[in-house]
Design a protein around this motif. Structure first.
Motif, PDB file in Angstrom:
ATOM      1  N   ARG A 113      32.159  43.620  35.515  1.00 24.24           N
ATOM      2  CA  ARG A 113      31.665  44.935  35.140  1.00 24.24           C
ATOM      3  C   ARG A 113      30.423  45.413  35.702  1.00 24.24           C
ATOM      4  O   ARG A 113      30.094  46.514  36.234  1.00 24.24           O
ATOM      5  CB  ARG A 113      31.682  45.232  33.486  1.00 24.24           C
ATOM      6  CG  ARG A 113      32.976  45.432  33.143  1.00 24.24           C
ATOM      7  CD  ARG A 113      32.832  45.925  31.819  1.00 24.24           C
ATOM      8  NE  ARG A 113      32.516  47.348  31.404  1.00 24.24           N
ATOM      9  CZ  ARG A 113      32.376  47.960  30.457  1.00 24.24           C
ATOM     10  NH1 ARG A 113      32.467  47.294  29.191  1.00 24.24           N
ATOM     11  NH2 ARG A 113      32.148  49.443  30.203  1.00 24.24           N
ATOM     12  N   THR A 114      29.538  44.478  35.607  1.00 23.78           N
ATOM     13  CA  THR A 114      28.056  44.762  36.077  1.00 23.78           C
ATOM     14  C   THR A 114      28.009  44.799  37.705  1.00 23.78           C
ATOM     15  O   THR A 114      27.165  45.515  38.067  1.00 23.78           O
ATOM     16  CB  THR A 114      27.055  43.768  35.591  1.00 23.78           C
ATOM     17  OG1 THR A 114      27.614  42.448  36.253  1.00 23.78           O
ATOM     18  CG2 THR A 114      27.076  43.648  34.205  1.00 23.78           C
ATOM     19  N   SER A 115      28.971  44.281  38.436  1.00 22.26           N
ATOM     20  CA  SER A 115      28.972  44.405  39.851  1.00 22.26           C
ATOM     21  C   SER A 115      29.438  45.755  40.560  1.00 22.26           C
ATOM     22  O   SER A 115      28.964  46.233  41.399  1.00 22.26           O
ATOM     23  CB  SER A 115      29.542  43.113  40.630  1.00 22.26           C
ATOM     24  OG  SER A 115      30.705  43.346  40.420  1.00 22.26           O
ATOM     25  N   GLY A 116      30.682  46.108  39.869  1.00 21.98           N
ATOM     26  CA  GLY A 116      31.566  47.249  40.382  1.00 21.98           C
ATOM     27  C   GLY A 116      32.368  46.814  41.294  1.00 21.98           C
ATOM     28  O   GLY A 116      33.110  47.810  41.784  1.00 21.98           O
ATOM     29  N   GLU A 117      32.355  45.883  42.189  1.00 18.40           N
ATOM     30  CA  GLU A 117      33.119  45.439  43.251  1.00 18.40           C
ATOM     31  C   GLU A 117      34.537  45.043  42.718  1.00 18.40           C
ATOM     32  O   GLU A 117      34.431  44.075  41.957  1.00 18.40           O
ATOM     33  CB  GLU A 117      32.483  44.305  44.272  1.00 18.40           C
ATOM     34  CG  GLU A 117      33.180  44.215  45.599  1.00 18.40           C
ATOM     35  CD  GLU A 117      32.359  43.211  46.393  1.00 18.40           C
ATOM     36  OE1 GLU A 117      31.500  42.818  45.962  1.00 18.40           O
ATOM     37  OE2 GLU A 117      32.915  42.990  47.531  1.00 18.40           O
ATOM     38  N   THR A 130      37.360  42.758  38.363  1.00 15.41           N
ATOM     39  CA  THR A 130      35.787  42.920  38.576  1.00 15.41           C
ATOM     40  C   THR A 130      35.080  42.219  37.412  1.00 15.41           C
ATOM     41  O   THR A 130      35.311  42.241  36.302  1.00 15.41           O
ATOM     42  CB  THR A 130      35.731  44.376  38.851  1.00 15.41           C
ATOM     43  OG1 THR A 130      34.381  44.400  39.321  1.00 15.41           O
ATOM     44  CG2 THR A 130      35.752  45.133  37.608  1.00 15.41           C
TER      45      THR A 130
END
Lengths: 113, 112
Positions: A97-101, A95
């Protein structure tokens, strides 16, 4: 992008042998996770890395398991020596990190005889 | 310790039916909740991601909602199709942690 790539897809080995599973995360992703899936326990997080650094390995079952991430595009999970109870499907996921998906690979099915 | 429960473990419905899959969790201090789909012998595919400040997300025939106060999330599938047959898993992370805790999933079968 080809997605998260894992190899081998299937591994059959005998008890006591060393097993190495490999993972190539999605380019640009900075977090990588190793999961194990079994019918009894479901998906369990084994270890995860941020920027190639191991952050949490509390899920690694015992000293027979080890994981490395020498660079941003490659990680390995090693089991030595392997035991029948290690039989499971091992997933790698990555992933940004900033998106979380979270994006998963197709998994490596390990059978230890 | 966070626990994630998905009930029922399996569900069989006729094609065209609208359905709801449930996910409950014990600790409401979560950051993200994701719904995944897993086909037999395959990896997990992310369907919807609900961040802490959001209450729902929609993608096509799928709608996921999140109610942190009650410790519940639902995945609504409209006009189900045989191609929707798969195992659906919910997963959530705690605030400040990237560790996802997964439920064991609901195996959905949509019969033609």
């Amino acid at each position: 992008d080809a997605g998260v790539i894992q190899s081998p897809r299937h591994e059959v080995t005998e008890m006591g042998q060393e097993v190495t599973l490999r993972c190539k995360p999605i380019s640009g992703h900075n977090s990588l996770f190793w999961y194990r899936q079994t019918m009894m326990r479901g998906l369990e997080l084994l270890i995860y890395f941020n920027n190639n650094v191991p952050i949490d390995d509390s899920g690694m079952p015992e000293d027979r398991f080890s994981a490395k991430m020498p660079n941003a595009s490659f990680s390995t999970l090693k089991i030595q020596p392997s035991e029948p109870r290690d039989s499971a499907v091992y997933f790698c996921a990555s992933t940004l990190r900033t998106s979380g998906e979270l994006f998963f690979g197709e998994g490596s099915r390990l059978t230890v005889l | 310790k966070q626990e994630v429960t998905q009930i029922p473990a399996a569900l069989s419905v006729p094609e065209g039916e609208n359905l709801v899959l449930n996910c409950s969790f014990t600790d409401s201090a979560i950051y993200n909740l994701q719904w995944f789909r897993q086909d037999p012998g395959k990896g997990l595919t992310s369907l919807l991601l609900i961040q802490s400040s959001q209450r729902e997300q929609t993608s096509g025939r799928l709608n996921a909602s999140l109610d942190k106060s009650s410790g519940r999330s639902t995945l609504y599938i409209a006009a189900s199709q045989p191609g929707d047959s798969a195992t659906y898993l919910c997963a959530l992370d705690q605030g400040g942690s990237e560790k996802l805790v997964f439920g064991k999933g609901t195996k959905l079968t949509v019969n033609p």
